[in-house]
Structures are given as C-alpha cells and as structure tokens.
Scaffold this motif. Structure first.
Motif, PDB file in Angstrom:
ATOM      1  N   TRP A 210       0.660  57.093  30.305  1.00 54.95           N
ATOM      2  CA  TRP A 210       0.645  57.049  31.771  1.00 54.95           C
ATOM      3  C   TRP A 210       2.055  57.113  32.342  1.00 54.95           C
ATOM      4  N   LEU A 211       2.951  56.299  31.806  1.00 52.33           N
ATOM      5  CA  LEU A 211       4.307  56.185  32.357  1.00 52.33           C
ATOM      6  C   LEU A 211       5.205  57.349  31.950  1.00 52.33           C
ATOM      7  N   ALA A 212       4.921  57.952  30.799  1.00 54.08           N
ATOM      8  CA  ALA A 212       5.768  59.033  30.295  1.00 54.08           C
ATOM      9  C   ALA A 212       5.123  60.395  30.525  1.00 54.08           C
ATOM     10  N   ASP A 213       4.416  60.524  31.622  1.00 56.77           N
ATOM     11  CA  ASP A 213       3.677  61.754  31.889  1.00 56.77           C
ATOM     12  C   ASP A 213       4.539  62.846  32.519  1.00 56.77           C
ATOM     13  N   GLY A 214       5.748  62.499  32.966  1.00 58.57           N
ATOM     14  CA  GLY A 214       6.576  63.487  33.647  1.00 58.57           C
ATOM     15  C   GLY A 214       7.486  64.271  32.722  1.00 58.57           C
ATOM     16  N   GLN A 215       8.471  64.927  33.321  1.00 50.68           N
ATOM     17  CA  GLN A 215       9.402  65.756  32.553  1.00 50.68           C
ATOM     18  C   GLN A 215      10.620  64.972  32.068  1.00 50.68           C
ATOM     19  N   SER A 216      10.827  63.775  32.621  1.00 54.04           N
ATOM     20  CA  SER A 216      11.938  62.942  32.184  1.00 54.04           C
ATOM     21  C   SER A 216      11.498  61.486  32.193  1.00 54.04           C
TER      22      SER A 216
END
Length: 414
Positions: free
Chosen positions: A38-44
């Motif tokens: 959930w928390l690491a779903d982005g590009q950074s």
C-alpha cells in the motif's frame, strides 16, 4: 527483515541489502507486507532501515520506472505477529491432534491477512472495527471465511461467544463490496437439515458471497465427537444440492462417500474452492487422462512406480491406471491413517510412520527397484511430514528411492 534483494533492482540501487530491517516507509511503520504494498505503490519511496553495519538507522530512497518491481522480499508476510483464533469450535481439527507434535501444529491461526494472501479460511470473530475499515480501504477482496451456519443460537453453540461478532463483520464487509468465499463444515444432525436450508438461503441472497463450499465434519480418534455421515446421507445431500452449482459446491469427500463419480470440470467453474478440497479429484483425473493419452499416442510407457496415496483417493487412482493399461508398471498403495485414525483418510494428512509401515507390509511390491512416489502435500515448507520426518529419513527407512511429486505430469517423468 529483508530476505533478498534482486541484482540491478531499484532496491539494490537504493542501497538495500539482505538482513536490513525496514523500520518505516514514508514515515509509517509496517504491520505486514500489505502495508508495504500500500505505502510503496508509487514511483519513489523513502525508507528508514536498521543495519548491523550501522549503529543508527539509515535514511534510504528508492525510485523506479513505471511497472518496475522494487526487487526485494521479506522474511515474513506478517511483521506484528499472527492473529490467532478466539473460538471454541466443535469441529476444530487442531483440538483433535495428539500430544507431542511440532509446536507450530497447535497454533490456531485466524488472520484475515493470510486469508487474502494465502487463501486460508478465517472466522472474522477476532477483527476490530479498525481491521474491518482496513480491509475495506485496502480492498482485500476476496477473503475466505468460515460460515458454518447463520442461525444465531446454533452459531453460539458451534463457534462460541464471539460468533455474533463474526457474522456482523461478514455483513459489514459484504455491504462494502468485499467478496467472500465461504465454507460450511457440515456436522451430522447439528447444522444440516433445516439449518443448512437457512444457510443456503442466506448465501444465495448475497451477491458478494461468490462461492460456498460444503465439506463434511472430519475427526481423529482423539476427538470427543466420533460421528460421520453415511453413504446414504451423502447421496441425499448430493441430490439435494447438486443443482446449485457453481455457487454452492460440494467437496470431493461427498462423492467418494456416495461412491459417485466426481462432477466434470464445468461444475467447479474456475475452481474457487480448490484448496478446500473441492475439485482436486476432477483436476487430477483430467490431467492424468490427458497426459496418459499423449503418452500412449507416442508409444511411451512409464517406469515402475509405487504410488502412495490416502484411502479416499486410492480407488480413483487405481481405476485411472487400469484404464490407461499401466497396471503392470504402476501400483497403488492405499495407506490407512492409523496415526490420526477416526475419519481421516485424505492423502495430505498421511504421516511418515504410516507410510513406512504400509510400504514395508505391502506384499505386492518387494522389489527395491520400484520407486516410491509420494505427494508433495504431505510435506510442509521445511520439508517435514506431520510427524517430523524429512525426505532423507524416509528414504533411509524405506531403503529405496523416493520421488516426491507436486503435479500430475511429474508421474510421467522417467
């Protein structure tokens, strides 16, 4: 703790190494791998990690390209401990185990996170409102839930004082659009009859219940309640519920008990209850017949093998081998489960001591040249049987080659 980091991955480029412990992601602590997703779903992502090589936590950053995986794996799925069962179910198999087994076998897990991640069945009697909110927010769907009955008084007798909480949680999740696969463990003269009719009606009225598996009560010789369905009762149940597929599915045990052929693959749809023992026999039959046809078409035979299986599946396996014309090369050994006793006859619950005894006593196969074939289902992730034997120990006891198979096609490997 990080178990592995892929070479050339964003994790490696960011400085992560196996053995490091992730303390937080973007300032949030991790309860489990779901938080990570959930928390690491982005590009950074910004990480706070601890390492044996540093006395202070390290601030590290990772960046990735669209759709690129981070390239790290954790040692566990759950970081804050396992949610365990708070119930006193009349049919709890763990409560029927003998003393002296590995401690892990007595742990009664009831964790909704493992239901989503690994397909285990849970009761939802131990979830808080915060857990329910999280399931809905994270869209942890589908979940697999033990239902058993919807009658309030009977649920109390079957499951315990937390039974109402479980049903309330089920209704809340269904109302929020979370899909559920449910199971009903059917006990003779307890939750069958009109209680089963009530449960089936409840299931059919809820679109979010996408499948329901009906399985018979199983017991060991250590269980207080020693009662089983008769073949005649199994026939009546099949006749009563068969037409309700694919939403309502009967487990393979009913068809074995009734001495009826398991349904064709259309009955099981996309096999939503496969890990619940529903459709396993049909899947094996179809795979075996397909592979046997291919082998025979190419004029290929099979090496001599002694196929070890539980008593429930042995007749089906023997018939498949006979129909394929391979009875001379393949021999089926039906192993009685004396270790657990009771009604236990499934292959996955066989123990090494029973297998060793059965192989040594089998009068039709004394040749050590015949490979003993064992199903992978009897071993856990550490490679141990329920009674703690490794493959090496089994081979040493049997004094012959043992071949462990996971898929039907592996029976055809020379």
């Amino acid at each position: 703790m990080i178990e592995a980091v892929e070479k050339g991955s964003p994790a490696e480029r960011g400085g992560l190494q196996a053995g490091m412990v992730v303390k937080s992601v973007n300032g949030h602590a991790l309860r489990d791998v779901l938080d990570w997703f959930w928390l690491a779903d982005g590009q950074s992502v910004e990480l706070l990690v601890s390492s044996s090589q540093s006395s202070r936590p390290l601030q590290l950053a990772m960046r990735r390209q669209p759709f690129e995986p981070w390239g790290l794996g954790f040692t566990e799925l759950l970081f804050d401990g396992l949610m365990t069962c708070v119930n006193k179910c009349s049919f709890c198999f763990v409560e029927m185990l003998p003393a002296g087994l590995r401690p892990s076998l007595y742990v009664r897990d009831d964790d909704y996170r493992l239901s989503f991640l690994q397909g285990t069945f849970v009761t939802l009697t131990n979830v808080s409102q915060a857990d329910i909110d999280r399931i809905i927010e994270y869209r942890l769907s589908p979940l697999r839930v033990s239902l058993h009955t919807v009658d309030p008084e009977l649920r109390y007798r079957l499951i315990g004082k937390k039974a109402p909480d479980g049903l309330a949680a089920i209704e809340a999740l269904l109302g929020a659009g979370i899909e559920l696969h449910v199971q009903v463990v059917l006990m003779p003269n307890v939750n069958d009859g009109p209680y089963l009719d009530q449960t089936i009606d409840w299931i059919n009225q809820r679109r979010g219940v996408v499948s329901a598996g009906i399985v018979p009560y199983a017991y060991t010789r250590y269980a207080p309640l020693q009662v089983a369905y008769t073949p005649g009762q199994a026939v009546l149940l099949i006749d009563r519920l068969y037409g309700l597929y694919p939403k309502i599915q009967l487990s393979d045990e009913w068809f074995v008990l009734a001495q009826r052929e398991v349904p064709n693959h259309g009955y099981y749809g996309d096999y939503p209850q496969y890990e619940n023992g529903i459709g396993m026999m049909r899947s094996f039959i179809d795979d075996f017949e397909s592979l046997a046809s291919s082998y025979k078409a190419n004029g290929l035979g099979l090496p001599p093998q002694l196929l070890v299986t539980g008593q429930a599946f042995a007749p089906t396996l023997a018939k498949l081998i006979a129909d394929a014309g391979w009875s001379d090369g393949l021999s089926v050994l039906a192993v009685e489960n004396r270790f657990f006793g009771g009604s236990v006859n499934a292959t996955g619950l066989l123990t090494a001591v029973d297998i060793i005894d059965a192989v040594k006593r089998s009068g039709n196969d004394s040749s050590t040249s015949r490979t003993v074939v064992l199903p992978n289902a009897i071993f856990n992730q550490e490679g141990l049987t329920l009674d703690g034997y490794s493959l090496a120990q089994l081979e040493a006891e049997l004094k012959r080659l043992v071949h462990v198979v996971t898929y039907t096609s592996e029976l055809f490997l020379d």
